[in-house]
Enzyme design. Sequence first.
Site, PDB file in Angstrom:
ATOM      1  N   HIS A  75      36.552  37.256  42.846  1.00  0.00           N
ATOM      2  CA  HIS A  75      36.821  37.861  41.532  1.00  0.00           C
ATOM      3  C   HIS A  75      37.316  39.293  41.703  1.00  0.00           C
ATOM      4  O   HIS A  75      36.537  40.236  41.798  1.00  0.00           O
ATOM      5  CB  HIS A  75      35.537  37.846  40.686  1.00  0.00           C
ATOM      6  CG  HIS A  75      35.719  38.359  39.291  1.00  0.00           C
ATOM      7  ND1 HIS A  75      34.823  38.139  38.290  1.00  0.00           N
ATOM      8  CD2 HIS A  75      36.709  39.092  38.721  1.00  0.00           C
ATOM      9  CE1 HIS A  75      35.238  38.697  37.163  1.00  0.00           C
ATOM     10  NE2 HIS A  75      36.383  39.302  37.412  1.00  0.00           N
ATOM     11  N   LEU A  82      44.129  42.462  40.705  1.00  0.00           N
ATOM     12  CA  LEU A  82      45.143  43.118  41.542  1.00  0.00           C
ATOM     13  C   LEU A  82      46.298  43.664  40.705  1.00  0.00           C
ATOM     14  O   LEU A  82      47.203  44.286  41.231  1.00  0.00           O
ATOM     15  CB  LEU A  82      45.628  42.174  42.640  1.00  0.00           C
ATOM     16  CG  LEU A  82      44.507  41.687  43.586  1.00  0.00           C
ATOM     17  CD1 LEU A  82      45.086  40.848  44.724  1.00  0.00           C
ATOM     18  CD2 LEU A  82      43.680  42.837  44.146  1.00  0.00           C
ATOM     19  N   ASN A 118      44.483  38.194  34.342  1.00  0.00           N
ATOM     20  CA  ASN A 118      44.781  39.105  33.222  1.00  0.00           C
ATOM     21  C   ASN A 118      45.841  40.139  33.602  1.00  0.00           C
ATOM     22  O   ASN A 118      45.613  41.328  33.621  1.00  0.00           O
ATOM     23  CB  ASN A 118      43.499  39.779  32.708  1.00  0.00           C
ATOM     24  CG  ASN A 118      42.795  40.609  33.757  1.00  0.00           C
ATOM     25  OD1 ASN A 118      42.943  40.363  34.944  1.00  0.00           O
ATOM     26  ND2 ASN A 118      42.054  41.596  33.318  1.00  0.00           N
ATOM     27  N   ASP A 136      39.556  35.481  32.149  1.00  0.00           N
ATOM     28  CA  ASP A 136      38.774  36.691  32.446  1.00  0.00           C
ATOM     29  C   ASP A 136      39.358  37.942  31.807  1.00  0.00           C
ATOM     30  O   ASP A 136      40.554  38.183  31.837  1.00  0.00           O
ATOM     31  CB  ASP A 136      38.666  36.908  33.943  1.00  0.00           C
ATOM     32  CG  ASP A 136      37.791  38.115  34.252  1.00  0.00           C
ATOM     33  OD1 ASP A 136      36.765  38.290  33.569  1.00  0.00           O
ATOM     34  OD2 ASP A 136      38.130  38.877  35.154  1.00  0.00           O
ATOM     35  N   ASN A 195      32.600  46.355  31.969  1.00  0.00           N
ATOM     36  CA  ASN A 195      32.496  45.159  31.142  1.00  0.00           C
ATOM     37  C   ASN A 195      32.152  43.987  32.046  1.00  0.00           C
ATOM     38  O   ASN A 195      32.966  43.623  32.890  1.00  0.00           O
ATOM     39  CB  ASN A 195      33.833  44.910  30.431  1.00  0.00           C
ATOM     40  CG  ASN A 195      33.823  43.650  29.582  1.00  0.00           C
ATOM     41  OD1 ASN A 195      32.905  42.844  29.651  1.00  0.00           O
ATOM     42  ND2 ASN A 195      34.861  43.465  28.804  1.00  0.00           N
ATOM     43  N   ASP A 238      34.470  42.157  41.192  1.00  0.00           N
ATOM     44  CA  ASP A 238      35.186  42.449  39.942  1.00  0.00           C
ATOM     45  C   ASP A 238      36.045  43.713  40.120  1.00  0.00           C
ATOM     46  O   ASP A 238      36.208  44.504  39.182  1.00  0.00           O
ATOM     47  CB  ASP A 238      34.200  42.595  38.777  1.00  0.00           C
ATOM     48  CG  ASP A 238      34.890  42.587  37.412  1.00  0.00           C
ATOM     49  OD1 ASP A 238      36.105  42.304  37.347  1.00  0.00           O
ATOM     50  OD2 ASP A 238      34.213  42.879  36.414  1.00  0.00           O
ATOM     51  N   HIS A 276      41.963  51.247  37.966  1.00  0.00           N
ATOM     52  CA  HIS A 276      42.630  51.859  36.816  1.00  0.00           C
ATOM     53  C   HIS A 276      43.209  53.198  37.245  1.00  0.00           C
ATOM     54  O   HIS A 276      42.676  53.859  38.149  1.00  0.00           O
ATOM     55  CB  HIS A 276      41.655  52.074  35.662  1.00  0.00           C
ATOM     56  CG  HIS A 276      41.216  50.817  34.997  1.00  0.00           C
ATOM     57  ND1 HIS A 276      42.077  50.018  34.270  1.00  0.00           N
ATOM     58  CD2 HIS A 276      40.024  50.194  34.962  1.00  0.00           C
ATOM     59  CE1 HIS A 276      41.413  48.965  33.815  1.00  0.00           C
ATOM     60  NE2 HIS A 276      40.172  49.043  34.224  1.00  0.00           N
TER      61      HIS A 276
END
Lengths: 434, 328
Positions: A62, A65, A96, A153, A279, A306, A310
């Site tokens: 999970h 990328l 996503n 996701d 989240n 996860d 960012h």
Amino acid sequence: MPSLLITNARVIDPASGRDGVADVAIENGRIAVIDAGLDRSPAGEVIEGEGCILTPGLIDPHVHLREPGGEHKATIAGGAQAAVQGGFTAVCCMPNTTPAIDSLETLRFVASRARTSACRVFAVAAATVGRKGTQLAPIWALAQAGAVGFSDDGDVVESETVMAGALAATAHTGRAFMQHCQDPAMTRGASMHAGEVQVRQGLIGWAREAETSIIERDVRLNRAIGCRYHVQHLSCAESVEIVRRARAAGLPVSAEASPHHLLLTHEACEGFETNAKMNPPLREARDIEALRAGVADGTITVLATDHAPHALHEKEMPFEAAPFGIVGLETALPLYREALVDSGAIAWPRLIELMTIEAARLCGLDAMGLGRLAVGGPADVTLIDPDAEWTISDETFADRAGNSPFVGRRCRGRAVLTVVGGDVRHRSLARAEA
Amino acid sequence: MTIAEAMRVSETEGKGECTRGLVGLRGMPAESMRTILTRARDLLAEPQNVALDVARGRAVGLAFLEPSTRTRGSFSLAAQRLGAMVVDVSTNSSASKGESIAETVRTLEAMGIDAIVVRSAYSGAAVSAQRASEAPIINAGDGRHEHPTQGLLDTLSLAEALGRDAAFDLAGVRVLIVGDIVASRVARSAVAALTTLGAHVTLVGPDRLAPDDLTTLAQGLAITRDFDAAIATNPDAVMMLRVQFERHADPGVVQAGYRDAFGLTTERARRLHQGAIVMHPGPTNPGVEIDQAVALGRVKSVRVLVRRQVRCGVAVRMAVLERALGIS
């Protein structure tokens, strides 16, 4: 002649039950021999592994990328580099992206980027078109083309009807459905755990029920369908208990935990620390205890970072407006050690099992020989110095994003050698160099 | 500075008390509050038609990224009365989404602005601004988090009305804060100021607007759902809060009957003891949380401070700006 010989390491291969000091010889991208006292003279390169643990290449099922569409945050190549630095030889990226990985075209694009990347990159495809939760994606075709699981996701599949359809279609492929459990109506505007820190910071709270209600619903929906149903990033004690009961009832339910949920509480969001905005959100000490207990008793069988890069200009926004998520690949191993081994929840062999064969089974990678050390199998191996002490710093991160709440943390354990298909893709052999 | 360094902030930064800026009142020592309040009290006594010259040549930036008229005007007047220049880059357009508050304050700082006043719809925006800026940041309201100059002006007007403005010791003073507390930055700042200075504060409201966990905001904070019972305890002051419809995702958060249960109606105001204080940060929703007749002072048994609060606001903002500019 072997191209690479790693000697005298403690070889842990949970899939076969092996745990003992041995040498591992690698030849033509495959594991040639695993045995004690191998002859060193004909080897291309000999790496002294004494004091280290040699494991199947670590697998993270999970990660995000960001490519295509989010290249200002990260790329597939950059994420793969982060992965090998953290000891991972395979990662599964979530869909996503922009566009979402909901078509053969985008899946092939990801695969093309993966081919030139440092580790194996597999794609989890979107369950619905555009991850909008209304129309099913071509699940069968995506599975045939290599998608290793299905998930929207970042968003839950909200509609029960659509969710039932997605579970049925996914069941038909044999893959797992991985649910991001977040009730949208219960989390509108929410940015952190509903609790004292949230109250005093004037933020909108994210209740545990926003997660548990979805897991309960899905377990109920799936009862008659029987899809392999996997709960992503568990955040709270009540969720662990629901998964525990479902598994006890023999239902095909699994779940994962992430380093930050195993170590940090909502207190990390004090002072509007956007690098602790997650989240699902970081919760309380009792949730950490329950998650560790869930790992210890086999309720939680998978560990996943996860990994969510960012850009700085995004994480410097006001807390409420900043995006959720932190990077995790480079720092996962010592954090799992601290949370699970040092706490006494599990020992190293079980930790390696969670990070290798269990993750491989979830995503069907075991069928490719990944997640285990087998003679003749792919030479994806990780050499871990379990006691290497180091400090997580800005230089830790391979890619452009460094959004981690763990910067400055002193930790123990790191991957000193990462081998993918027989090629050394990462090494930091300060101590173990032959 | 590297990316990760820039993303982090030291323990003390951006928490108000350690810089000349003012991000919030929570955690601010009583002495710091009293210093500002004392200076504001003295400024109230200055003739209004004389501009002070203490900030001549200094520049104050206003970056209100959420609609504001009253607070923005108050800060603007306060800065100009100190003799400072005012640069107003407020906007309701793209910046109101919050993306660029860090960029906005960097730009103001690069212009040579000495202190920056920010407002945003996002909780935590003032901290973000302080992280991006060497210049002191003054929080003029960030989402539901804090509105520290409002908390100070409420305290100043209350202390003045009670004759407690010599030492700003509010021990024994009992205050009700009524209404939409969960969405109120005014309430968070007022609770911090009033409890730090010794007042006993009781929150009053329905559970949707005043959930029980709000008592964790301060030691000794009480909460009740029965406004009439709270009035019967003869509080010294009642602070009515505006129902902030714009900050609730659920438009039905205020049910029919709100005024009956939690509004300061004329009838209820008459039940307050003679000389009790009525406050409201404005703007009011007349007929929701307060009847217009009460707000305008037609109930002669109570002292309505609504207009005095506005006047005190200018003085408090002058004191806060002086502090930020290193004048006092």
